[in-house]
Every structure is written in C-alpha cells, then in structure tokens.
Design a protein around this motif. Structure first.
Motif, mmCIF file in Angstrom:
data_model
loop_
_atom_site.group_PDB
_atom_site.id
_atom_site.type_symbol
_atom_site.label_atom_id
_atom_site.label_comp_id
_atom_site.label_asym_id
_atom_site.label_seq_id
_atom_site.Cartn_x
_atom_site.Cartn_y
_atom_site.Cartn_z
ATOM 1 N N UNK A 1 9.837 78.969 11.867
ATOM 2 C CA UNK A 1 10.377 77.709 11.368
ATOM 3 C C UNK A 1 9.922 77.441 9.929
ATOM 4 N N UNK A 2 8.881 78.157 9.469
ATOM 5 C CA UNK A 2 8.400 77.963 8.108
ATOM 6 C C UNK A 2 9.214 78.740 7.078
ATOM 7 N N UNK A 3 9.790 79.878 7.475
ATOM 8 C CA UNK A 3 10.511 80.690 6.488
ATOM 9 C C UNK A 3 11.940 81.028 6.883
ATOM 10 N N UNK B 1 -0.019 82.536 5.870
ATOM 11 C CA UNK B 1 1.384 82.473 6.291
ATOM 12 C C UNK B 1 2.191 83.639 5.746
ATOM 13 N N UNK B 2 1.966 83.992 4.486
ATOM 14 C CA UNK B 2 2.692 85.106 3.883
ATOM 15 C C UNK B 2 2.484 86.387 4.689
ATOM 16 N N UNK B 3 1.258 86.627 5.104
ATOM 17 C CA UNK B 3 0.984 87.829 5.895
ATOM 18 C C UNK B 3 1.597 87.738 7.285
ATOM 19 N N UNK B 4 1.567 86.545 7.880
ATOM 20 C CA UNK B 4 2.147 86.377 9.217
ATOM 21 C C UNK B 4 3.666 86.520 9.198
ATOM 22 N N UNK B 5 4.292 86.138 8.093
ATOM 23 C CA UNK B 5 5.751 86.121 8.012
ATOM 24 C C UNK B 5 6.354 87.421 7.483
#
Length: 255
Positions: free
Chosen positions: A128-130, A118-122
């Motif tokens: 909606x996650x960040x 997720x960190x890399x995707x964001x």
C-alpha cells in the motif's frame, strides 16, 4: 559516450496530438542532426513521462508513451530499446492507488532510516506504500526484460553499459515512490540506500565511471537526506548526476 536527456514530457490526451504532429518531428530532426555528427548512445527520460498518472490515456499510458514518443526516436536513430532508460517522476504516480491511511502514517512518521527500510522491503514487492508507482515500474520491467546488465527492482534499478573506454554504471533512482499531491519537502524521503545498492553493483563490476539519475533536484528532498545523498555521491565515486523536474530544453551529455 553521448547521452541525450529528455524530461517532463507530461504526455496526456490534451497534448498528444500536438506532440505527435509538431514537437516530436522537430525533436527527432534535431536528434538526427546530433546523431550524424556524433552518435547518440543513450536516451534517458528523467521522469514525468505522462501527466497525472496517465489517467487521461486510459488503460495503458506507458504503452501509449512508447508508441508515440519512444518508438519514433528509436526508429529514427536506429538504436535499440536497450539504449532508452527511464525513471519515474511525481506525475508518473497513479494517485488513485494512494491509500489514505498509509499516506497519513508516512507523512507523520517516516524518517531517513524508515525510508531506507521501506526501500529494501519494497524492492521486489508492491504494498500500500508503493502501489502508486506500480504501473510505471511494471512497464519499465517489461521494457528492459532483455536489456543486458540491467538489474531491476521496484525501488532503484541499474544498468552497466559496456564501452571501448570502459564500463559505465548508471543508477536509476526511484525518488518518486513517496510522492503525492500534498507531499511537503520535509516529508520527502527517497531512501538513500538506493545509491548504496547500485554502487555495490558497480564496485563489483569495476566500472570506470558512474552516473546517478534522479527526477527531483536534491533541494526538493528532506534536508537531512539531501546531505546524506550528497555524501554518498562523493564517497562512492559518482562522476555526475542527471536531474529532471525543471522544464527545460533537451540536454546532451558526452562522457
């Protein structure tokens, strides 16, 4: 290099008057005394700049923080905005932007590997996650748009400071993107790859010293990921780390 660490100011409509008229004056006076004896090179805010997402400060809480807190310090010390660094804390989360279905899913399924994914995707997008951290990160991005050697992302950011003794790499870890009012330690994954991402930048730049900046102490993070982070800090030659979250007096560090 001399670093001033400030943390957990929790600026809100309830304390802004006292901060402006009492505490800030005393803080600036102390900082000036330090500065005249041995120049302050960096001021680092280790999270919780505002209280409860800054909602009591209306539409632009971080612009208010800049006006009330940052600008008087920068002006008094005669430094530049580029010498002021910041990371988000759990109170910098906009709770109105937490999507309940996403939060339920993350609380029940997120793992260490999932957090890294997720960190890399964001890094360059908000989902909606960040979205909960968007207001802080957009302020950070604008604030440092002209800062040399500053690498921004929606997850971690980094900056390389040039000194006579050598270059210093500072890893600005976003360990609060996952936060909510009900988050339990076992579900608090931050994505340890944030440290790998910045360490790679520092390695390529051949920095002489590296610093990792967190809001939460490692004891507030999932136990397995805590151990992983400790291993990364040792193996990637981070010389020391700064942490916020605990309300204590301002801290001075010389490196």
């Amino acid at each position: 290099m001399r670093i001033v660490q400030l943390s957990d100011i929790h600026l809100s409509s309830n304390n802004i008057y006292d901060l402006e008229n009492y505490y800030l004056e005393a803080l600036v006076k102390d900082l000036l005394a330090f500065h005249q004896h041995n120049s302050v090179d960096l001021v680092i805010f280790t999270g919780d700049l505002v209280d409860k997402g800054g909602n009591s400060l209306k539409e632009s809480p971080y612009e208010t923080f800049k006006k009330v807190i940052i600008t008087p310090i920068v002006s008094a010390l005669k430094i530049t905005d580029s010498q002021v660094l910041m990371i988000p804390g759990n109170h910098d989360i906009d709770r109105n932007q937490i999507e309940l279905k996403s939060e339920f899913y993350l609380a029940n399924t997120l793992t260490r590997d999932g957090a890294n994914k997720l960190v890399n995707e964001m890094k360059m997008s908000f989902t909606e996650d960040n979205n909960r951290i968007k207001r802080f990160k957009e302020f950070e991005k604008e604030f440092h748009k002209n800062t040399p050697n500053y690498v921004y992302s929606n997850s971690e950011s980094s900056v390389i400071i040039n000194t006579i003794e050598g270059d210093i790499g500072i890893s600005l870890v976003n360990d609060s993107w996952r936060c909510s009012s009900d988050l339990q330690r076992q579900n608090h994954f931050i994505g340890s790859n944030q440290l790998f991402n910045t360490a790679k930048i520092f390695s390529e730049a051949k920095t002489q010293l590296n610093v990792a900046v967190f809001h939460h102490p490692l004891e507030a993070i999932n136990e397995d990921e805590k151990e992983e982070i400790e291993n990364i800090l040792k193996s990637k030659n981070f010389s020391f780390s700064l942490f916020g979250h605990s309300q204590r007096d301002c801290k001075m560090n010389s490196v």
